[in-house]
Design a protein around this motif. Sequence first.
Motif, PDB file in Angstrom:
ATOM      1  N   VAL A 195       0.833  -1.192   0.000  1.00 44.26           N
ATOM      2  CA  VAL A 195       0.000   0.000   0.000  1.00 44.26           C
ATOM      3  C   VAL A 195       0.876   1.253   0.000  1.00 44.26           C
ATOM      4  N   PHE A 196       0.442   2.250  -0.750  1.00 40.88           N
ATOM      5  CA  PHE A 196       1.111   3.548  -0.805  1.00 40.88           C
ATOM      6  C   PHE A 196       0.120   4.622  -0.381  1.00 40.88           C
ATOM      7  N   ARG A 197       0.637   5.660   0.211  1.00 37.21           N
ATOM      8  CA  ARG A 197      -0.208   6.802   0.564  1.00 37.21           C
ATOM      9  C   ARG A 197       0.356   8.076  -0.045  1.00 37.21           C
ATOM     10  N   GLY A 198      -0.533   9.014  -0.334  1.00 42.45           N
ATOM     11  CA  GLY A 198      -0.107  10.295  -0.870  1.00 42.45           C
ATOM     12  C   GLY A 198      -1.204  11.327  -0.771  1.00 42.45           C
ATOM     13  N   ILE A 199      -0.899  12.520  -1.224  1.00 43.41           N
ATOM     14  CA  ILE A 199      -1.879  13.607  -1.221  1.00 43.41           C
ATOM     15  C   ILE A 199      -2.881  13.390  -2.343  1.00 43.41           C
ATOM     16  N   GLY A 200      -4.112  13.763  -2.119  1.00 42.28           N
ATOM     17  CA  GLY A 200      -5.179  13.542  -3.094  1.00 42.28           C
ATOM     18  C   GLY A 200      -4.848  14.036  -4.492  1.00 42.28           C
ATOM     19  N   GLU A 201      -5.230  13.225  -5.484  1.00 45.48           N
ATOM     20  CA  GLU A 201      -5.035  13.490  -6.914  1.00 45.48           C
ATOM     21  C   GLU A 201      -3.563  13.555  -7.326  1.00 45.48           C
ATOM     22  N   ALA A 202      -2.648  13.024  -6.495  1.00 41.84           N
ATOM     23  CA  ALA A 202      -1.232  12.960  -6.881  1.00 41.84           C
ATOM     24  C   ALA A 202      -1.070  11.978  -8.039  1.00 41.84           C
ATOM     25  N   PRO A 203      -0.163  12.248  -8.975  1.00 40.34           N
ATOM     26  CA  PRO A 203       0.023  11.360 -10.134  1.00 40.34           C
ATOM     27  C   PRO A 203       0.696  10.052  -9.737  1.00 40.34           C
ATOM     28  N   ILE A 204       0.304   8.979 -10.411  1.00 40.10           N
ATOM     29  CA  ILE A 204       0.879   7.650 -10.193  1.00 40.10           C
ATOM     30  C   ILE A 204       1.588   7.227 -11.482  1.00 40.10           C
ATOM     31  N   GLN A 205       2.768   6.627 -11.331  1.00 43.27           N
ATOM     32  CA  GLN A 205       3.584   6.260 -12.486  1.00 43.27           C
ATOM     33  C   GLN A 205       3.901   4.767 -12.459  1.00 43.27           C
ATOM     34  N   LYS A 235       0.714  -4.636 -10.965  1.00 44.80           N
ATOM     35  CA  LYS A 235      -0.692  -4.229 -11.039  1.00 44.80           C
ATOM     36  C   LYS A 235      -0.923  -3.128 -10.025  1.00 44.80           C
ATOM     37  N   THR A 236      -1.352  -1.974 -10.520  1.00 45.51           N
ATOM     38  CA  THR A 236      -1.668  -0.836  -9.657  1.00 45.51           C
ATOM     39  C   THR A 236      -3.183  -0.771  -9.508  1.00 45.51           C
ATOM     40  N   SER A 237      -3.655  -0.851  -8.272  1.00 46.85           N
ATOM     41  CA  SER A 237      -5.097  -0.888  -7.994  1.00 46.85           C
ATOM     42  C   SER A 237      -5.487   0.242  -7.059  1.00 46.85           C
ATOM     43  N   GLY A 238      -6.796   0.542  -7.024  1.00 49.13           N
ATOM     44  CA  GLY A 238      -7.319   1.528  -6.087  1.00 49.13           C
ATOM     45  C   GLY A 238      -7.081   2.967  -6.494  1.00 49.13           C
ATOM     46  N   MET A 239      -6.828   3.202  -7.785  1.00 48.76           N
ATOM     47  CA  MET A 239      -6.633   4.583  -8.237  1.00 48.76           C
ATOM     48  C   MET A 239      -7.982   5.287  -8.356  1.00 48.76           C
ATOM     49  N   ALA A 254       8.708   4.729 -18.286  1.00 48.22           N
ATOM     50  CA  ALA A 254       8.804   5.101 -16.879  1.00 48.22           C
ATOM     51  C   ALA A 254       8.671   6.612 -16.774  1.00 48.22           C
ATOM     52  N   GLY A 255       7.938   7.067 -15.791  1.00 47.43           N
ATOM     53  CA  GLY A 255       7.717   8.504 -15.632  1.00 47.43           C
ATOM     54  C   GLY A 255       6.423   8.975 -16.249  1.00 47.43           C
ATOM     55  N   THR A 256       5.753   8.097 -17.011  1.00 41.36           N
ATOM     56  CA  THR A 256       4.453   8.444 -17.597  1.00 41.36           C
ATOM     57  C   THR A 256       3.366   8.356 -16.531  1.00 41.36           C
ATOM     58  N   THR A 257       2.478   9.313 -16.491  1.00 40.48           N
ATOM     59  CA  THR A 257       1.353   9.252 -15.554  1.00 40.48           C
ATOM     60  C   THR A 257       0.306   8.275 -16.085  1.00 40.48           C
ATOM     61  N   ILE A 258      -0.021   7.262 -15.267  1.00 39.51           N
ATOM     62  CA  ILE A 258      -1.032   6.282 -15.686  1.00 39.51           C
ATOM     63  C   ILE A 258      -2.367   6.507 -14.958  1.00 39.51           C
ATOM     64  N   GLY A 259      -2.348   7.280 -13.880  1.00 35.16           N
ATOM     65  CA  GLY A 259      -3.567   7.549 -13.126  1.00 35.16           C
ATOM     66  C   GLY A 259      -3.272   8.500 -11.978  1.00 35.16           C
ATOM     67  N   ARG A 260      -4.331   8.752 -11.167  1.00 36.43           N
ATOM     68  CA  ARG A 260      -4.184   9.662 -10.027  1.00 36.43           C
ATOM     69  C   ARG A 260      -4.921   9.103  -8.816  1.00 36.43           C
TER      70      ARG A 260
END
Length: 306
Positions: A195-205, A235-239, A254-260
């Motif tokens: 699990v990762f945490r971050g500020i709302g609407e932060a980009p995920i790569q 697999k990135t889930s919960g975006m 790498a470095g491309t935004t795939i979701g937020r």
Amino acid sequence: MSVEFQEYKGRRKKIKTQHKFPLIRLLLVAVAAFLAYWSGLAQKIADALPLPGNEEVVVVDNWESRCKSHGGTPFALEHGLAQCSWILNDSTFVERLPNTFLRYVASLRHSETSKLHWVAPIEDFSNARFVLHEDENKYEYLHLMTKDSSYVWVSKKTGCRFPGICPQLPMEWSALPISDGFDFEGQESLIAMDVFRGIGEAPIQPILPGIILSMGKDSLGYFMEIDHGFNVTSKTSGMGFLKENLMVGDSIKAGTTIGRLSPQDSSAFFLTVRQNGLFVRWNDFYAAAHPVQQNVVAEFEKSLGF
């Protein structure tokens, strides 16, 4: 009685005016000379004599001679270091490089001509500290000692073990450790996810470049599965959102935004990494590719004096 005396005449051999030709002797001498030449005895005798050209040749074995023997150009540096450099303009020349690491780095060149530099201590020139490959860009590699006293090559730019894959954080946050007191719904699912945490609407790569295998939405939120090659998938889930215009089969860097993340003050998403089909914890996966901390890399580079 009368005694008669006669003058003594010794017997003398008649002197022959002509001698027989010693053919047998000459044949024996010729055979002996041939045998001496054929066995190399004559050459050994000649080499042992103090004749001009028989002086002992002293072979100088130092870092400069070793560099030149492999087609390189030597340079003396400061801080007790020396450098051997090559201009790579022929693929067959690569085979003359002194070790497999240099030959591998040289094989990665993109242009017809590139430069390769080996920097090592003068007293231990075979044990390099630094390798620089100047092609279309500069690729710098440091030879560092790990905690178990083994040496690894590390890319100066990424800090990753070289050669090998170089995963990056899916966002500028670290994975949260799983603990008994971790308060999160569906904690049991973390046995096979991080699990990762971050500020709302932060980009995920993506953690590595790859090809999108699947994408969509499930009970956790939006997800994306990527094949990174080298028997690694993630697999990135919960975006909260997926980036538009991405489709299954697309190649992403790498470095491309795939979701937020979801639009909350503190949001979470999940990451599943599989290597050779088996789930691996993110911290272990990342640490294997980054055997040395970045501050150690910076200190080592500073010690070189460049």
